[in-house]
Design an enzyme around this catalytic site. Structure first.
Site, PDB file in Angstrom:
ATOM      1  N   CYS A 124      -3.714   0.188  14.484  1.00 48.16           N
ATOM      2  CA  CYS A 124      -3.203  -0.847  13.561  1.00 48.16           C
ATOM      3  C   CYS A 124      -1.889  -0.473  12.879  1.00 48.16           C
ATOM      4  CB  CYS A 124      -4.251  -1.250  12.536  1.00 48.16           C
ATOM      5  SG  CYS A 124      -4.640   0.049  11.353  1.00 48.16           S
ATOM      6  N   LYS A 198     -18.126   0.782   9.628  1.00 53.74           N
ATOM      7  CA  LYS A 198     -16.929   0.388   8.890  1.00 53.74           C
ATOM      8  C   LYS A 198     -16.953  -1.127   8.724  1.00 53.74           C
ATOM      9  CE  LYS A 198     -11.915   0.301   9.027  1.00 53.74           C
ATOM     10  NZ  LYS A 198     -10.693   0.801   9.656  1.00 53.74           N
ATOM     11  N   ARG A 220      -9.819  -8.811  10.434  1.00 56.15           N
ATOM     12  CA  ARG A 220     -10.487  -7.841  11.302  1.00 56.15           C
ATOM     13  C   ARG A 220     -11.989  -8.122  11.442  1.00 56.15           C
ATOM     14  NH1 ARG A 220      -6.032  -4.800  11.327  1.00 56.15           N
ATOM     15  NH2 ARG A 220      -5.359  -3.532   9.560  1.00 56.15           N
ATOM     16  N   LYS A 251     -18.023   3.294   5.421  1.00 54.81           N
ATOM     17  CA  LYS A 251     -16.790   2.893   4.752  1.00 54.81           C
ATOM     18  C   LYS A 251     -16.772   1.402   4.505  1.00 54.81           C
ATOM     19  CE  LYS A 251     -11.942   2.627   5.726  1.00 54.81           C
ATOM     20  NZ  LYS A 251     -10.961   2.684   6.755  1.00 54.81           N
ATOM     21  N   SER A 277      -9.181   2.631  -0.630  1.00 53.30           N
ATOM     22  CA  SER A 277      -8.069   2.369  -1.537  1.00 53.30           C
ATOM     23  C   SER A 277      -8.433   1.426  -2.681  1.00 53.30           C
ATOM     24  CB  SER A 277      -6.892   1.807  -0.739  1.00 53.30           C
ATOM     25  OG  SER A 277      -7.288   0.651  -0.010  1.00 53.30           O
ATOM     26  N   TYR A 316      -8.974   9.401  -2.463  1.00 46.01           N
ATOM     27  CA  TYR A 316      -7.623   9.591  -3.006  1.00 46.01           C
ATOM     28  C   TYR A 316      -7.670  10.355  -4.330  1.00 46.01           C
ATOM     29  CZ  TYR A 316      -6.824   6.142   0.588  1.00 46.01           C
ATOM     30  OH  TYR A 316      -6.804   5.494   1.792  1.00 46.01           O
TER      31      TYR A 316
HETATM   32  C1  PBG Z   1      -7.593   1.503   9.957  1.00 49.91           C
HETATM   33  C2  PBG Z   1      -7.992   2.025   8.639  1.00 49.91           C
HETATM   34  C3  PBG Z   1      -8.085   1.305   7.451  1.00 49.91           C
HETATM   35  C4  PBG Z   1      -8.467   2.205   6.461  1.00 49.91           C
HETATM   36  C5  PBG Z   1      -8.614   3.446   7.066  1.00 49.91           C
HETATM   37  N1  PBG Z   1      -8.328   3.306   8.429  1.00 49.91           N
HETATM   38  C6  PBG Z   1      -7.739  -0.065   7.100  1.00 49.91           C
HETATM   39  C7  PBG Z   1      -8.252  -1.217   7.778  1.00 49.91           C
HETATM   40  O1  PBG Z   1      -9.205  -1.204   8.558  1.00 49.91           O
HETATM   41  O2  PBG Z   1      -7.631  -2.236   7.521  1.00 49.91           O
HETATM   42  C8  PBG Z   1      -8.684   1.843   5.026  1.00 49.91           C
HETATM   43  C9  PBG Z   1      -8.653   2.940   4.052  1.00 49.91           C
HETATM   44  C10 PBG Z   1      -8.519   2.502   2.651  1.00 49.91           C
HETATM   45  O3  PBG Z   1      -8.562   1.326   2.291  1.00 49.91           O
HETATM   46  O4  PBG Z   1      -8.350   3.413   1.831  1.00 49.91           O
HETATM   47  N2  PBG Z   1      -6.795   2.394  10.665  1.00 49.91           N
END
Ligand code: PBG
Length: 328
Positions: A124, A198, A220, A251, A277, A316
Site C-alpha cells: 500500500c 487485522k 480496504r 490489530k 496510530s 508509538y
Molecule cells: C498497511 C498497514 C497499515 C498499518 C500498518 N500496516 C494501514 C492500513 O492497513 O491502512 C496501520 C498502523 C497504524 O495505524 O498505526 N501496510
C-alpha cells in the site's frame, strides 16, 4: 477464611505502592515493545506527522539516530515502513533491493547490530492507488497475482538483514508464499510475524498520513477483517500458523482486547498486538486538551493490552513508555 466483609478486605493489599507492585498480576517492560518507524528518502529529513505527536518520517541517517535512542531506552525492536518518492501500479519500489526499506535495514543492522529490525510487508505504501495489492481491470485487489510480489518484498528485506518480516496486506495465502520464498532463498532462519487478525479500522487514519498510503478510491474492507467478527479472527490466526507464521498479531489492539484474549488462549506461538496510530493519537489529543494525563493513560492502555494476553506490543509510545517505566 470467612466468605466476606468485615474479615475479607480487598483493600489491604492495595494500600502501598510496594504492595501494589508486589501483587501486580501483569507487568510491562521495555522489552515488550516494538517501535514503528517511517523511512523516507533523502538525508537530514525529519518531517513531523501532524496527526501523531512526536512521530516523524525520517531519512535513513536520522532514522538510525532515532532508532539508537529508542534502543538505548531499552526497546529491543523496531518495525519499518517505507515511503518511496515514486509509486507505481505494481508497487515496485516495495521489492527493489535498493529501495528505502532495504536501505534502512542495512544501515540499522550495520550501526546498531543488536537492534531487532522487523520489516512490514505490504504494497500500500508503494502503489499509486494505495491498495495493498495489484488491481484487476475491474479495480478489485487481486489476491493471487499479489502473492509473488509480497513474497519478493519479504525476501528482499530478509536479504537486507531483517530479523523478521511482517506481512500486513491480508491477502489469503501470503504466509505460505513468503515462507516458500524465504526457504528457497536460504533464508529459512527468518521468522514471519503475520498480521493475522487485522481489522478494517477507522483507527488507522493517522498512519495513512504518516505512510502516505490512503487508498485513492474505495477502502480496504474487501480484504481486511470486519470489526463485528471474532470467530473469523481465530480462523485467520489458525490458517496463518498452519501456513508457517512464527508469531501472530491482532490489530488494532485497544478495541479488540477480546480478540487478543481469545487468540492467546488458542495458540502457543507468541501473540503481538498493534496499538495503532488512532489509539495513540486519541490519547495525545485528549492529553493536549488537558482531559487526561498522558503518561497514566498511555501506560494504562499498554498494560490493558498485556493483560488481555499480548506478549509484545507494537506502539508509538514505545520509547516514552520505556523511559517512564524506568523512572518507576
Ligand atoms: C498497511 C498497514 C497499515 C498499518 C500498518 N500496516 C494501514 C492500513 O492497513 O491502512 C496501520 C498502523 C497504524 O495505524 O498505526 N501496510
Amino acid at each position: 477464611m470467612s466468605s466476606g466483609f468485615p474479615d475479607r478486605r480487598m483493600r489491604r493489599l492495595r494500600r502501598t505502592e510496594v504492595w501494589r507492585k508486589m501483587v501486580a498480576e501483569t507487568r510491562l517492560a521495555p522489552e515488550d515493545f516494538v517501535y514503528p518507524m517511517f523511512a523516507v528518502e533523502g538525508s537530514g529529513v525529519r518531517n513531523d506527522v501532524k496527526s501523531m505527536p512526536g512521530v516523524q518520517q525520517l531519512s535513513v541517517d536520522c532514522l538510525v539516530d532515532a532508532a539508537g535512542a529508542v534502543h538505548a531506552a531499552g526497546v529491543p525492536s523496531v518495525i519499518l515502513f517505507g515511503i518511496p518518492s515514486e509509486k507505481d501500479a505494481h508497487g515496485s519500489h516495495g521489492y527493489d533491493p535498493e529501495g528505502i526499506v532495504p536501505t534502512a535495514i542495512r544501515a540499522l543492522k550495520e550501526q546498531i547490530p543488536t537492534l531487532n529490525v522487523w520489516a512490514d510487508v505490504c504494497l500500500c505504501e508503494y502503489t499509486e492507488h494505495g491498495h495493498c495489492g495489484l488491481l484487476t481491470s475491474e479495480g478489485e485487489v487481486d489476491n493471487d497475482t499479489t502473492l509473488p510480489l509480497l513474497a519478493k518484498a519479504a525476501r528482499v528485506y530478509a536479504e537486507a538483514g531483517a530479523d523478521a518480516v511482517a506481512p500486513s496486506d491480508m491477502m489469503d495465502g501470503r504466509v505460505r508464499a513468503i515462507r516458500d520464498e524465504l526457504d528457497g532463498a536460504n533464508l529459512g532462519h527468518v521468522p514471519i510475524v503475520s498480521y493475522a487478525a487485522k481489522y478494517a479500522s477507522a483507527f488507522y487514519g493517522p498512519f495513512r498520513d504518516a505512510a502516505e498510503s490512503t487508498p485513492a478510491f474505495g477502502d480496504r474492507r474487501g480484504y481486511q477483517m470486519d470489526p463485528p467478527n471474532a470467530r473469523e479472527a481465530l480462523a485467520e490466526v489458525a490458517l496463518d500458523i498452519e501456513e508457517g507464521a512464527d508469531m501472530v498479531m491482532v490489530k488494532p489492539a485497544g478495541p479488540y482486547l477480546d480478540i487478543i484474549r481469545a487468540v492467546r488462549e488458542m495458540v502457543s506461538v507468541p501473540v503481538s498486538a498493534y496499538q495503532v496510530s488512532g489509539e495513540f493519537s486519541m490519547i495525545h489529543a485528549a492529553a493536549q486538551n488537558g482531559w487526561l494525563d498522558l503518561r497514566r493513560a498511555a501506560l494504562e492502555s499498554l498494560i490493558g493490552i498485556r493483560r488481555a494476553g499480548a506478549d509484545l506490543i507494537l506502539t508509538y509510545f514505545a520509547k516514552e513508555a520505556a523511559e517512564w517505566l524506568k523512572e518507576g
